[in-house]
Design a protein around this motif. Sequence first.
Motif, mmCIF file in Angstrom:
data_model
loop_
_atom_site.group_PDB
_atom_site.id
_atom_site.type_symbol
_atom_site.label_atom_id
_atom_site.label_comp_id
_atom_site.label_asym_id
_atom_site.label_seq_id
_atom_site.Cartn_x
_atom_site.Cartn_y
_atom_site.Cartn_z
ATOM 1 N N ASN A 3 2.178 6.578 -2.524
ATOM 2 C CA ASN A 3 3.203 7.456 -3.101
ATOM 3 C C ASN A 3 2.936 7.738 -4.577
ATOM 4 O O ASN A 3 3.160 8.863 -5.053
ATOM 5 C CB ASN A 3 4.590 6.827 -2.933
ATOM 6 N N CYS A 4 2.464 6.735 -5.319
ATOM 7 C CA CYS A 4 2.179 6.940 -6.735
ATOM 8 C C CYS A 4 1.015 7.903 -6.927
ATOM 9 O O CYS A 4 1.035 8.745 -7.836
ATOM 10 C CB CYS A 4 1.890 5.599 -7.410
ATOM 11 N N PHE A 22 2.314 11.368 -6.329
ATOM 12 C CA PHE A 22 3.072 11.793 -7.513
ATOM 13 C C PHE A 22 2.135 12.203 -8.647
ATOM 14 O O PHE A 22 2.395 13.202 -9.346
ATOM 15 C CB PHE A 22 3.996 10.667 -7.967
ATOM 16 N N SER A 23 1.054 11.471 -8.841
ATOM 17 C CA SER A 23 0.100 11.798 -9.902
ATOM 18 C C SER A 23 -0.539 13.161 -9.658
ATOM 19 O O SER A 23 -0.728 13.950 -10.598
ATOM 20 C CB SER A 23 -0.977 10.720 -9.988
ATOM 21 N N LEU A 24 -0.869 13.450 -8.397
ATOM 22 C CA LEU A 24 -1.459 14.748 -8.077
ATOM 23 C C LEU A 24 -0.474 15.882 -8.337
ATOM 24 O O LEU A 24 -0.836 16.909 -8.926
ATOM 25 C CB LEU A 24 -1.910 14.771 -6.614
ATOM 26 N N VAL A 25 0.776 15.705 -7.900
ATOM 27 C CA VAL A 25 1.780 16.752 -8.107
ATOM 28 C C VAL A 25 2.041 16.955 -9.601
ATOM 29 O O VAL A 25 2.206 18.092 -10.066
ATOM 30 C CB VAL A 25 3.081 16.409 -7.355
ATOM 31 N N TRP A 78 0.793 -1.219 0.000
ATOM 32 C CA TRP A 78 0.000 0.000 0.000
ATOM 33 C C TRP A 78 0.836 1.285 0.000
ATOM 34 O O TRP A 78 0.445 2.245 -0.681
ATOM 35 C CB TRP A 78 -0.979 0.018 1.164
ATOM 36 N N PRO A 79 1.935 1.408 0.740
ATOM 37 C CA PRO A 79 2.728 2.645 0.647
ATOM 38 C C PRO A 79 3.148 2.993 -0.776
ATOM 39 O O PRO A 79 3.202 4.177 -1.133
ATOM 40 C CB PRO A 79 3.941 2.352 1.539
ATOM 41 N N THR A 80 3.431 1.994 -1.601
ATOM 42 C CA THR A 80 3.740 2.265 -3.006
ATOM 43 C C THR A 80 2.547 2.886 -3.717
ATOM 44 O O THR A 80 2.693 3.820 -4.523
ATOM 45 C CB THR A 80 4.159 0.968 -3.717
ATOM 46 N N ARG A 110 2.990 9.933 5.962
ATOM 47 C CA ARG A 110 4.194 9.125 6.143
ATOM 48 C C ARG A 110 4.545 8.997 7.620
ATOM 49 O O ARG A 110 4.919 7.916 8.081
ATOM 50 C CB ARG A 110 5.355 9.752 5.380
ATOM 51 N N LYS A 111 4.413 10.071 8.369
ATOM 52 C CA LYS A 111 4.698 10.011 9.806
ATOM 53 C C LYS A 111 3.589 9.288 10.565
ATOM 54 O O LYS A 111 3.854 8.601 11.559
ATOM 55 C CB LYS A 111 4.840 11.432 10.356
ATOM 56 N N ARG A 112 2.364 9.437 10.100
ATOM 57 C CA ARG A 112 1.207 8.910 10.825
ATOM 58 C C ARG A 112 1.008 7.415 10.605
ATOM 59 O O ARG A 112 0.653 6.679 11.530
ATOM 60 C CB ARG A 112 -0.045 9.687 10.377
ATOM 61 N N PHE A 113 1.232 6.932 9.366
ATOM 62 C CA PHE A 113 0.860 5.557 9.046
ATOM 63 C C PHE A 113 2.022 4.658 8.645
ATOM 64 O O PHE A 113 1.971 3.452 8.902
ATOM 65 C CB PHE A 113 -0.168 5.556 7.897
ATOM 66 N N LEU A 114 3.044 5.193 7.979
ATOM 67 C CA LEU A 114 4.079 4.344 7.399
ATOM 68 C C LEU A 114 4.785 3.457 8.420
ATOM 69 O O LEU A 114 5.095 2.293 8.096
ATOM 70 C CB LEU A 114 5.096 5.199 6.642
#
Length: 721
Positions: A602-603, A606-609, A597-599, A646-650
């Motif tokens: 992140n994707c 990236f799509s939003l940015v 799920w982290p992948t 990332r800090k909350r869930f990763l």
Amino acid sequence: MIVSALLTSVGINSALCILFFALYSILRKQPGYLYVYVPRLLAAKGIERNRLIRLKRLLPSPGWVKIAWKLTEEELLSTTGLDAVVFIRIIILCLKIFTFAGIIGLFILLPINCSGTQLAAFDITVISNETLDLFTISNVNNGSKWLWAHCSAVYLITGFVCYLLYHEYDYICSKRNAYFYASKPQPHQFTILVRGIPVTPGSSVSESVNNFFKEYHPTTYLSHVVIHRTNKLFYLINFVKKMYRRLTHRQSESAKEYSRHIGSFGLHKSDLEQKLVDLEENLRAKQSDDSLSGQEVRSAFVFFRSRFGAAIASRLQQSEKPTEWVTEQAPEPNDVYWPFFQSTFLHRWMSRVVIIITSILLTVLFLIPVVLVQSLANLSQLEVWFPSLKDFLTAKMVRQIVTGYLPNLILQIFVKLVPPVMEFLSSIQGHISYSEIQRSACDKFLWFIVWNIFFANVLSGSFFNLFAVLLDLKNIPSHLAVSVPAQASFFIAYVVTSGWTSTTADLFRIIQLIQSLFRKCCCCNRTPSIEFDLPYIYYHREIPKILFFGLLGITYFFLAPLILPFLLVYFLLAYVIYKNQFIHVYAPKFETAGRFWPTVHNCMIFSLVLMHAIALGIFTVKKLSSASSLIFPLPVLTLLFNEYCRKRFLPNFSIYSAETLIKKDREDLSDPQMPQFFTELITAYMDPALSPLQCSNSGCHRVPSFSDISNDHITPLLSLD
């Protein structure tokens, strides 16, 4: 691309999808193809194969679609594990996003695009000859107030996607904990892998491990198993299995057939039996302790009395030298990738460097088929290169097939070759489990298709002879603003070809069907063995494909909303087909409890940015600077949101918390089966090359170990139609 060329591609691929659906609905009910289409059911407890020909068996039926659609998440979790649940939730996430985006794009943005006259006035009476660029934002007049609708849409979709990502991250974290609490004690929860073991002169690796952990982990250390070099044994076992299959096959032949078929090795039956006896004796000798005494690798599996003790040992640096006593949590016993244990720290580090260089070279070389594909999509360029084909390419149907269907078909064929290469590169990178290899290959393949399918096609399509412009890095958003909308038609056709047809082809299992037909036609042994290897889903191939379509939808929804209905059809097909395959075909090879799920998260970020960068450029090109100024904070806010997640869930995806582990350990204190579990834990991580073989009429197989039994907690749903 004109509308008629797109319709040609849609028509061809729709016909193929209907054909695959119909043939699958018929063949899956035929007794001779059950091993192709329902292997999980056969492996579970078998299916009564009625060979009477009935009309119902010869007609396609949609009953399997209804079963797959109604399959609940709890049923999917019990049959295939949490990884499959997370995989389906990726598809559901995309369905939610593009349903919301489709409402905005098709009913608001698309009419605005068609009403513009920047490129040409839209005429519905000759729609088949219209270019698809008229449906994109490029057709909206520069400085038009209607562009504010596109700016508002970017804000709306960004907020909606971030809300869904947060909800899904939180939900999957809770499912990971619930899945862990509901699981029985598993060997990998009490085991760590230790590499880089220093050995003093006069002692063995086993003695060094035992002395070290008794001294520094005296209350939690249980035992250990040293890993050996068994590559030669592995090849010998495979050769024994091959010889035994030959012997079994010859025993089943009639005397007349046997006299005509002497054998590829020129051996008589008695000679083959004697050779097999000699091989078995040689194998048992090599598997003995005396033969393996000098084949120790400086790595070992170390077992602990509690999950918490194993977690502490795997996370702490064990030695003052970071390259010695390197520890990590052990994978599941069936997930262990044995060949790479003999690699040293230096070897693994050098492998990573070589793989990075190889990946870059592979990316550069892949530009060759991309340029070929774009030349097919650009007929004027193709006519310049091959003037002799000019008369052939002027035919209307030829132009529609060449521009609408052929480029994506060629690109799809080349892309199919990439996932196995990425998996091979990851396998020599030093990973200790198949799941880590697939997660690493997933990341490699994902970014490969993003850069080579998206950026390479976008930039080579609009700037085929202007690559020098790309050296101006400051104007990248402006370059994307011009080039991305121009390739909307290509990616719509790509979704239809690589999405619709490829997914239904996976349902039909063309390669496996051809192999089955070949065995029936060319092999004497027409009946498959009772025991066979169940297929499993290649997450490193399927997840990047889904995420790439998600990237296309997010980046194009405000540029070319016409892509959205095609994406929705793809995700609906994927939702039904993959759930059906999880029920009937794919067996879980490993369980990462949703660590893919982290992948995915992140994707999506990236799509939003990327969408924000394109929007920033498009509003600048369209001379609406105030909208560009309003877009500028969006990527900053999106990256801040990503950092919070990332800090909350990763951390929950790397290791379970002390609270969770201690609670589970306390539950085990009242479990009367735990002493027996610890007794059998020692044998869980036995190298398959060291396990004794058990031969029967169905072939030679490894004797089941404790790890095989303890991991057999997932059973399929028994349903055929």
